[in-house]
Motif scaffolding. Structure first.
Motif, PDB file in Angstrom:
ATOM      1  N   LEU A  76       0.881  -1.161   0.000  1.00  0.00           N
ATOM      2  CA  LEU A  76       0.000   0.000   0.000  1.00  0.00           C
ATOM      3  C   LEU A  76       0.925   1.219   0.000  1.00  0.00           C
ATOM      4  N   VAL A  77       0.734   2.098  -0.972  1.00  0.00           N
ATOM      5  CA  VAL A  77       1.634   3.234  -1.149  1.00  0.00           C
ATOM      6  C   VAL A  77       0.841   4.536  -1.186  1.00  0.00           C
ATOM      7  N   ASP A  97     -11.576   8.961   0.466  1.00  0.00           N
ATOM      8  CA  ASP A  97     -12.731   8.064   0.356  1.00  0.00           C
ATOM      9  C   ASP A  97     -13.218   8.007  -1.091  1.00  0.00           C
ATOM     10  N   GLY A  98     -13.358   6.787  -1.607  1.00  0.00           N
ATOM     11  CA  GLY A  98     -13.924   6.618  -2.943  1.00  0.00           C
ATOM     12  C   GLY A  98     -12.922   6.565  -4.085  1.00  0.00           C
ATOM     13  N   ILE A  99     -11.634   6.777  -3.807  1.00  0.00           N
ATOM     14  CA  ILE A  99     -10.687   6.794  -4.935  1.00  0.00           C
ATOM     15  C   ILE A  99     -10.371   5.377  -5.427  1.00  0.00           C
ATOM     16  N   ASP A 100      -9.946   5.295  -6.673  1.00  0.00           N
ATOM     17  CA  ASP A 100      -9.557   4.031  -7.306  1.00  0.00           C
ATOM     18  C   ASP A 100      -8.119   3.708  -6.902  1.00  0.00           C
ATOM     19  N   LEU A 101      -7.924   2.585  -6.205  1.00  0.00           N
ATOM     20  CA  LEU A 101      -6.600   2.216  -5.692  1.00  0.00           C
ATOM     21  C   LEU A 101      -5.772   1.469  -6.728  1.00  0.00           C
ATOM     22  N   CYS A 102      -6.347   1.215  -7.896  1.00  0.00           N
ATOM     23  CA  CYS A 102      -5.670   0.414  -8.915  1.00  0.00           C
ATOM     24  C   CYS A 102      -5.160   1.262 -10.068  1.00  0.00           C
ATOM     25  N   TRP A 148      -2.340   3.993  -3.667  1.00  0.00           N
ATOM     26  CA  TRP A 148      -2.551   2.887  -4.605  1.00  0.00           C
ATOM     27  C   TRP A 148      -1.994   1.582  -4.062  1.00  0.00           C
ATOM     28  N   LEU A 149      -2.488   0.477  -4.628  1.00  0.00           N
ATOM     29  CA  LEU A 149      -2.047  -0.867  -4.286  1.00  0.00           C
ATOM     30  C   LEU A 149      -1.056  -1.349  -5.330  1.00  0.00           C
TER      31      LEU A 149
END
Length: 180
Positions: free
Chosen positions: A2-3, A124-129, A135-136
């Motif tokens: 997790l970054v 909240d709600g952001i795309d982690l990909c 991001w992951l």
DNA sequence: TTGGCGATTGGCT
DNA sequence: GCCAATCGCCAAT
């Protein structure tokens, strides 16, 4: 991994502990249907659900089903590997969660993790990909053996074995008995 | 090292 | 009002 990308630099580490909050789970925030506060749990898999609890702690889930279905994975601990000095500063600056000064406690627990990485409502709600402030990813290292146990701190469905942790890691929260 | 307990904010009923 | 996917402190072991 997790970054988090902060003005001062990148912070983050390896995810070593999680809990699942699955479809039809009485302990899940999504159990009673969508509300303004839990709607990000109903986003397509891989989005952040960040929420505040106990008057003191932010925590983060990763949504885990298709859009419209409420479920997620709580990120409970990381092994700090990136930007440790920045995360130490963040913990020291957070009044509600005082840091012991030990590396193994820096991001050990969902509230401490969010304090160290400056994760709050804004994410909240952001795309982690995809590229962004959080991001992951993967560091390519092999994952250790995974242990399984009851989840921590809940009253509903308390006996379900939906907590997962890297066996032997000192960066995992919970008591020794939980982490066999 | 372990277990019990109170602080404190926001979201929901 | 109510209560919570926690944390850190304190006392006891």
């Amino acid at each position: 991994m997790l970054v988090r990308e902060l003005p001062d630099g990148m912070v983050g580490g390896r995810i070593v502990e999680t809990e699942a909050y699955i479809i039809g789970d009485p302990a899940s925030h999504a159990y009673r249907g969508m509300t303004p506060g839990n709607r990000s749990m109903f986003l397509d898999r891989g989005h952040a659900h960040v929420y505040f609890t106990y008057g003191s702690s932010w925590m983060m889930n990763v949504s885990s089903e298709k859009a419209g279905v409420g479920a997620g994975i709580l990120i409970r601990a990381i092994e700090p590997t990136i930007g440790i000095a920045i995360m130490e500063r963040n913990r020291a600056a957070t009044e509600q969660t005082r840091w012991s000064g030990r590396l193994q406690d820096l991001a050990r627990g969902p509230g401490r993790l969010c304090a160290a990485m400056q994760i709050d409502r804004r994410l909240d709600g952001i795309d982690l990909c995809k590229e962004g402030p959080l991001w992951l990813g993967s560091d390519g290292r092999a994952v250790g053996e995974i242990g399984q146990s009851k989840r921590i701190g809940i009253s509903q469905a308390a006996d379900s074995l939906l907590r997962f942790y890297v066996r032997g890691s000192r960066f995992v929260s919970g008591t020794r008995a939980l982490n066999i």
